[in-house]
Each structure stands twice: as C-alpha cells, then as structure tokens.
Design a protein around this motif. Sequence first.
Motif, PDB file in Angstrom:
ATOM      1  N   THR A  30      16.577  36.026  49.614  1.00  0.00           N
ATOM      2  CA  THR A  30      15.838  36.459  50.809  1.00  0.00           C
ATOM      3  C   THR A  30      16.459  35.953  52.112  1.00  0.00           C
ATOM      4  OG1 THR A  30      14.284  34.617  50.563  1.00  0.00           O
ATOM      5  CG2 THR A  30      13.652  36.699  49.578  1.00  0.00           C
ATOM      6  N   ALA A  96       5.533  33.219  54.176  1.00  0.00           N
ATOM      7  CA  ALA A  96       5.995  34.610  54.379  1.00  0.00           C
ATOM      8  C   ALA A  96       4.980  35.650  53.902  1.00  0.00           C
ATOM      9  CB  ALA A  96       7.354  34.800  53.732  1.00  0.00           C
ATOM     10  N   SER A  97       5.388  36.497  52.949  1.00  0.00           N
ATOM     11  CA  SER A  97       4.514  37.546  52.430  1.00  0.00           C
ATOM     12  C   SER A  97       4.551  37.489  50.911  1.00  0.00           C
ATOM     13  CB  SER A  97       5.024  38.913  52.878  1.00  0.00           C
ATOM     14  OG  SER A  97       6.280  39.168  52.264  1.00  0.00           O
ATOM     15  N   LEU A  98       3.654  38.245  50.290  1.00  0.00           N
ATOM     16  CA  LEU A  98       3.628  38.283  48.826  1.00  0.00           C
ATOM     17  C   LEU A  98       4.987  38.738  48.262  1.00  0.00           C
ATOM     18  CD1 LEU A  98       1.943  37.969  46.281  1.00  0.00           C
ATOM     19  CD2 LEU A  98       1.154  40.320  46.587  1.00  0.00           C
ATOM     20  N   GLN A  99       5.573  39.762  48.910  1.00  0.00           N
ATOM     21  CA  GLN A  99       6.861  40.264  48.419  1.00  0.00           C
ATOM     22  C   GLN A  99       7.925  39.163  48.432  1.00  0.00           C
ATOM     23  OE1 GLN A  99       4.809  41.919  50.553  1.00  0.00           O
ATOM     24  NE2 GLN A  99       5.380  44.057  50.789  1.00  0.00           N
ATOM     25  N   ILE A 100       7.959  38.414  49.529  1.00  0.00           N
ATOM     26  CA  ILE A 100       8.956  37.350  49.639  1.00  0.00           C
ATOM     27  C   ILE A 100       8.616  36.221  48.659  1.00  0.00           C
ATOM     28  CG2 ILE A 100       9.926  35.575  51.178  1.00  0.00           C
ATOM     29  CD1 ILE A 100      10.952  38.316  51.913  1.00  0.00           C
ATOM     30  N   ARG A 101       7.340  35.889  48.534  1.00  0.00           N
ATOM     31  CA  ARG A 101       6.966  34.798  47.616  1.00  0.00           C
ATOM     32  C   ARG A 101       7.325  35.136  46.165  1.00  0.00           C
ATOM     33  NH1 ARG A 101       2.317  34.790  50.933  1.00  0.00           N
ATOM     34  NH2 ARG A 101       0.801  35.447  49.375  1.00  0.00           N
ATOM     35  N   ASN A 102       7.318  36.427  45.844  1.00  0.00           N
ATOM     36  CA  ASN A 102       7.696  36.845  44.492  1.00  0.00           C
ATOM     37  C   ASN A 102       9.185  36.682  44.225  1.00  0.00           C
ATOM     38  OD1 ASN A 102       5.290  37.593  43.225  1.00  0.00           O
ATOM     39  ND2 ASN A 102       5.268  39.618  44.194  1.00  0.00           N
ATOM     40  N   THR A 103       9.972  36.567  45.271  1.00  0.00           N
ATOM     41  CA  THR A 103      11.430  36.527  45.125  1.00  0.00           C
ATOM     42  C   THR A 103      12.009  35.163  45.494  1.00  0.00           C
ATOM     43  OG1 THR A 103      11.367  38.800  45.972  1.00  0.00           O
ATOM     44  CG2 THR A 103      13.520  37.821  45.651  1.00  0.00           C
TER      45      THR A 103
END
Lengths: 289, 158
Positions: A30, A96-103
């Motif tokens: 990221t 950050a966001s859920l998308q970033i936290r997933n990565t």
Amino acid sequence: MDYFEPKTVTEALALLAQYGAEAKVIAGGTDVMVDIKYKEEPGCLVNIKKIPGLGSIQENGGSLRVGPLVTIRDIETSSIVRERLGVFWDSCHQFASLQIRNTATVGGNICRASPSGETLAPLLVLEAKAKLAFADGEKTEGFNSFFQGPGKTTLGYKGLLTEIEIPYPPNGSRGIYLKHAVRGAMDIAMVGVAVLVTPDAAKNGLQDVRIGLGAVAPTPIRATKTEALLRGKPLNAALVKEAAAMAASESSPISDQRSSAENRRWIVEALTRRGLQQSWQAATGKEVV
Amino acid sequence: MSLTINTTINGKSVSGSAEASTSLLEFLRDTLEYKGTKLCCNTGECGACTIIYNGKPINSCVTMAADANGAQITTIEGLADGDKLHPVQQAFIDTGAVQCGYCTPGYIISVKALLDRTTQPTPDDIEEAVSGNICRCTGYTKIVDAIQLAADKMAGRS
C-alpha cells in the motif's frame, strides 16, 4: 526492475545483500506501490509474502508474538489484541480504510517508519521489541532505538523484521490511542497520542504511566519527562493539566500541509489530557477530579 | 521482467503477463479488459478500484498484479446473473444512489463484501464498510439507504 519472491528469510537476506540500496522489500504494497508509481522504481523488488511463518499471531506466556505479514485487519479482528493490548487495537481500528487494513501489514507500517505511522506510538508504550534478521545473525531491539528518522530504521538496507514481540501490560492497566485528523477514515494523523496507565492498588495514584507521541518528531517518541512527572503521584486535574503541557513541550513538530507546528503542540496537549483522563477512567472507574 | 499471472476472476481461470511494477488494477483493466473496476486516485485513497480478493475488499490500485497469482478475485462484472442484477446493484438504482456513477462499482463491491459477511449490518458496520469509498456527487445518505435496502432484500426482510 528485477523481481523476486524468496521462500525463506535467508534467501531474502541474500537478495538484500546482493542489491543493497537498489532493493526494496514489499509486502502489502500500500505504500511501496504508490512510490513505484509516483516517486521511483527500485532496481529490485523483494516480495516477502511467500515466506512461510511470518503471518501468525501467537500467545507466548506473557506476550504476544506478531508476524510482520499479519495485516492491520488481522489485528483489528483479534480478540486477544482487543482484550490485552487495547492501545494497539485502537490504532489498527483507526487505520486508513477497510480496504487498506485488509492489505497493509503490521511489519510494513513499522518498517516504513513514518513519524505518523499509526501503530508506532502504541508499540512504543507497550515496550514491544522487534526481532531482526541480518546476514550475520539475529538481533532483538526495542522500538525506542529501532526508529532512526523518517523512513529510517536500524534495518538499513540489510535486514528484515521477522517478528514483533509485545509484552502484555501489567494487570489493571488500561491504554488508549487517540488520533487527530480531519476525516475519520483515510487520513494521516496530524497527531497521535498513546497513553497507558497502571493505577496503584488503592486506585488513587499512578503506579506507572507511559505516553507515546506520533507525528510530532522525526520518529515516534516517548514523553519521558511527562511520564516521570506523573509516576507515583495521585492523579488529579491539576496534575493532568501540567502533564499535558509538558508533553506538548517534549514534542518537536514541523509545519506541513496538514497542520502548523503550533497547532500540533496544542493537539498534543489536548490529546494527552484526554488520553490520561480516559485511560484513568477505564482503569479505575473514576473520573479525574 | 515480465511475469505470468494465473488467477481466477469471477469464477473463471484467466492468465496474462504483467510487469512486477504493474498494479492489479492495471492488469485487470488494460491486460484482461475488465473495465468495470475504475482508476481514480491511484493511491489507495478513494476506493473506486475496490475488488474482492480472497473474500476481502481491497484497493486493486495499490496491490501488485503479481499477488493475483493463485487468488480468487471478484470484480463488478461478476455480480449480475445474466440480465438479472445483483440485489446490491438493484438497490443502488432503486434508491437513486448513483449520479455520475464513477465511484459506483467500488461502492457496490464494498457493499457486497459487507453483505457476504452479514445480512444484518449495524449502522457502524455500514459506515465502516464504505469508509474507504469516496463519492463526489450524491452525498452519502442515498448510498446508506441503498445498503440498508440491499441488506433487507438479501435477508428476505423486504
């Protein structure tokens, strides 16, 4: 650009030795993918995600061992972290966001060594240790000396972070991470403050207190003078006020597009005050008066 | 250095070649011609490029194409069943949650991922699920209405 997916730490270290400053380690990507697009492409990309054993969360006696490939979302959804390491959980929940936290990975957030890196002040107050691998052997280092400056750690170009060991704080302690940013999600902290308090047996005074400041110095820092002022004393509103002002004076923020230095100092003061009040209340059930 | 990527998109095995520096978004759009996933900020901040990667919503613009190797990916093209729209797509239409539409595929994917996890999302769950998606046209009220409607339909509540 050369690209490798090493299968062992030894193999990764050999690539780092071979390519030196040309090599860039990538995990979640990221940050690194943005650099590749907008800054510069490294000579060699070393993707460490295929190395087994670096992605687990394990309890080990009085501490939690977190692999560097554990994602921020893994931390956020870990009940052990939420129960035992609340200040760390807070920072991952606000990340950050859920998308970033997933990565994004914990190891990436640490090794990026951004002064505003969300997990860093919490790891400092938890007195976590980094296990580092180098070609000539392993080393364990506290985060107080690991961070050397913005983007700089003692890993240099040669080492890999292989584990984060986080000791559980003393029984009865409570921690909190407070972040100030314009938006709730997807925003970089203007200031982040991590506070961990351990009340004495009578719940009148502070047996121990630890305060970490993020985004207000070249590295995340502990407000050690403020901690010394507070340690061993009964907590009251006047002392909290004095401590908050001292924490602000221990910070050395810069002015940038997100905030002036002066504003950052005010926010350090406000968040330190709030952090002490809220963690004290969580630990003792009593308000600071 | 060109890499061969073998992946599964919307249940179909596909392969293509990509550079190590290629993002998964570029690989999807430019190599595999899945144009439904949108390029916008290209820094992982706006959510227009959201896809479901091994069951989780992620920003494909800051993910390496190389990481698609062996992965299960769902894009917006994988939601409708022939002419029948997915309940989330239909709910966005029914509530007027679409204006220019550029952010919509990303939103719909984030919402699908949420409703795959739970069909009884709380207001906090809804807010969290789309906190990484930005819309510059409609405001967010109708989008939240659409999410609630889709949840109700999928759970058989309306």
